[in-house]
Enzyme design. Sequence first.
Site, PDB file in Angstrom:
ATOM      1  CG  HIS A  93       0.670   0.404  -9.213  1.00 31.77           C
ATOM      2  ND1 HIS A  93       0.169   1.238  -8.231  1.00 31.77           N
ATOM      3  CD2 HIS A  93       1.604  -0.362  -8.605  1.00 31.77           C
ATOM      4  CE1 HIS A  93       0.781   0.975  -7.091  1.00 31.77           C
ATOM      5  NE2 HIS A  93       1.651   0.018  -7.280  1.00 31.77           N
ATOM      6  CD  GLU A 124      -0.140  -1.063  -2.361  1.00 34.03           C
ATOM      7  OE1 GLU A 124      -0.524  -1.897  -1.507  1.00 34.03           O
ATOM      8  OE2 GLU A 124       1.011  -1.056  -2.855  1.00 34.03           O
ATOM      9  CD  GLU A 158       5.026  -3.456  -1.034  1.00 30.67           C
ATOM     10  OE1 GLU A 158       5.953  -2.659  -1.250  1.00 30.67           O
ATOM     11  OE2 GLU A 158       4.040  -3.572  -1.794  1.00 30.67           O
ATOM     12  CD  GLU A 169      11.189   0.743  -2.225  1.00 34.55           C
ATOM     13  OE1 GLU A 169      10.604  -0.248  -1.759  1.00 34.55           O
ATOM     14  OE2 GLU A 169      11.876   0.690  -3.266  1.00 34.55           O
TER      15      GLU A 169
END
Length: 672
Positions: A371, A373, A452, A476
């Site tokens: 991951h 971000e 995103e 979510e």
Amino acid sequence: MVLCASLNAPVLAQDDRSVIASPDGRLSAEFWSENGLPRYRVLYDGEDVISASSLGLRFVVAGSLDRDLEIVGESRASQDLTWELPWGERRVVRDHHNELLVSYRHEEEAERGFDIRVRVFDEGLGFRYEVPVPGGEHRAIVDEVTSFAMPQQATTWWTQAADYNRYEYITRTTPLIDVETAHTPFTARLPDGGVHVAIHEAALVDYSGMRLDQQREGVLTAELAPGPDGVAVHKDGDFITPWRTIQVAEDAVGLINSDLILNLNEPNVLGDVSWVEPGKYVGIWWGMHIGTMSWGSGPIHGATTENAIEYLDFAADNGFSGVLVEGWNIGWDGDWFSNGALFSFTQPYPDFDIEAVTDHARERGVRLIGHHETSGHLTNYENQMEDAFALYERLGVTQVKTGYVADAGDLIRLDEQGEERREWHYGQYAVNHHIRVLETAARHHISINAHEPVKDTGLRRTYPNWISREGARGQEFNAWGVPPNPPEHISMLAFTRMLAGPMDFTPGIFNLTFSGPDSPNRVQTTLAKQLALYVVIYSPIQMAADLPENYAINPDAFQFIRDVPTDWENSVALQGEVGDFVVTARQERGGTDWFLGAVTDEEARTLSVPLDFLESGRRYRADIYSDGEGAHWHDDPYPVSIEHREVNAQDVLELDLAAGGGTAIRFAALDG
């Protein structure tokens, strides 16, 4: 088989039109010049789908290309071939189209102009600009004059663009006249009540993403996301634009059963991609959204070695291929939303031993899913990408979820002087950033699941390691969205966002009322509908998104999630209406089993579904997971009825869907 032919046509008279039709002859496009203004229209069965609309480009300097133009020539070709997806909704894709290249040139300056290349399929068309630039000069595009004119009374389904929350909005249903600035895919039903149209783009590379702006009633105009200097696109020398796509179908499901977007992308450029592996995963993720865990360090930090090993064991015991762990790396403490420059993509928190976690994953035959971000700080990520992917490659991580949580228009890059510049999520710089990520990841045999993101335009064909993405309101929002996703949400996505390609929606929530049945935040579906999402929503990677302990409460229903694959030999949307319901069937790749998902909106409904998609002459055991007695998304979402019966291709199933409900079926082959 490929059939190609081309010819050069003489200069056309001012009022002559260049016309191209689809292979079946039902869809056609016309191009002409009207008093020097380039124009086009699209017809289906002789009736306008897109009425007379404008073409052209405008530059900062060098003269615009939207007036004083005439058609000076054309050439034609056709193609009919098949090609294979390494993973996807289907294994074999047919590319059958007719092509027209129309050359527009300035009436007085013959070196100025553009070509329009249009490819017409039975299910729609795509056209793009191909612009010669003498001397390889620079062009700064500030506007694209492309428009799409449709009846004002058309019914449309769309989400707003140029707003802070990127693509993550509830789909609106309005007459065309009430559309403001909209994202694509943009879906419409013409006033005759039958023909459906979807406008989007394909092969978005080194260009700015297109949104649609209604500047005149009934006319949607392409609007390009601007860069920080006000210029939408910078180009040096000859250039091409993305394809502007118009899908056309007699009914709503015809839009889903189309490969037009994929066919307008270039073939795989990565070579052998056997290392790109579809699969199902679980993750340390949902707990953060419902508040039982945190991304940042502290007493409820989710990404600990202990938690990760527990999830890895759960994945291994239940046939999942990987475990996503968010919040493992330094940078999550404090206001991470506004401090993307603080993220490290190689340094874990002290309570997360990444070496021990990946060693345990290897021993159990599963993998850690990485991951990254970025909080929208593109330069910080680009500066660390190579080291971050090299670390993951060494540890056996083959998939990475990236994130760009920042307000739309607030992605950060540093220019050559170190000054901050703000970019749109679908501006030219961000579009190119995503491709740089893909190419860097591919060198390390890593696939990317972008959240995103820039919208999907079919580039998974060219870069098969772009395995999925978000780009819409996901699960979510049910945890904290105001409001959460409504019951009609999935039957909207199927005919809008999902026309673009795979979506990592993260289905499979079993504790649907995690904050209590009276809380405004809850999942507005039945439990059976959560199962059906694994078939209706296409993604080669699917998450079982809930906490492991919630699956233990209902192991019988959980069995469907364990059984359903994520890679398909064939797929077909069987029935549906935009925003109301959808029924989808998919055949397991390399196998004989079929799976079916049906979902509805807030209305209960009974559907008669013929099983003629099954192989004739073969018997199947249908494992049917349907809404149980009294099921209702709001009043009682949990009842699930599970039954088994023998069926064949001649049978018709009656599916009773509760309000906000669904049905999931596995058809297991019994013979042959």
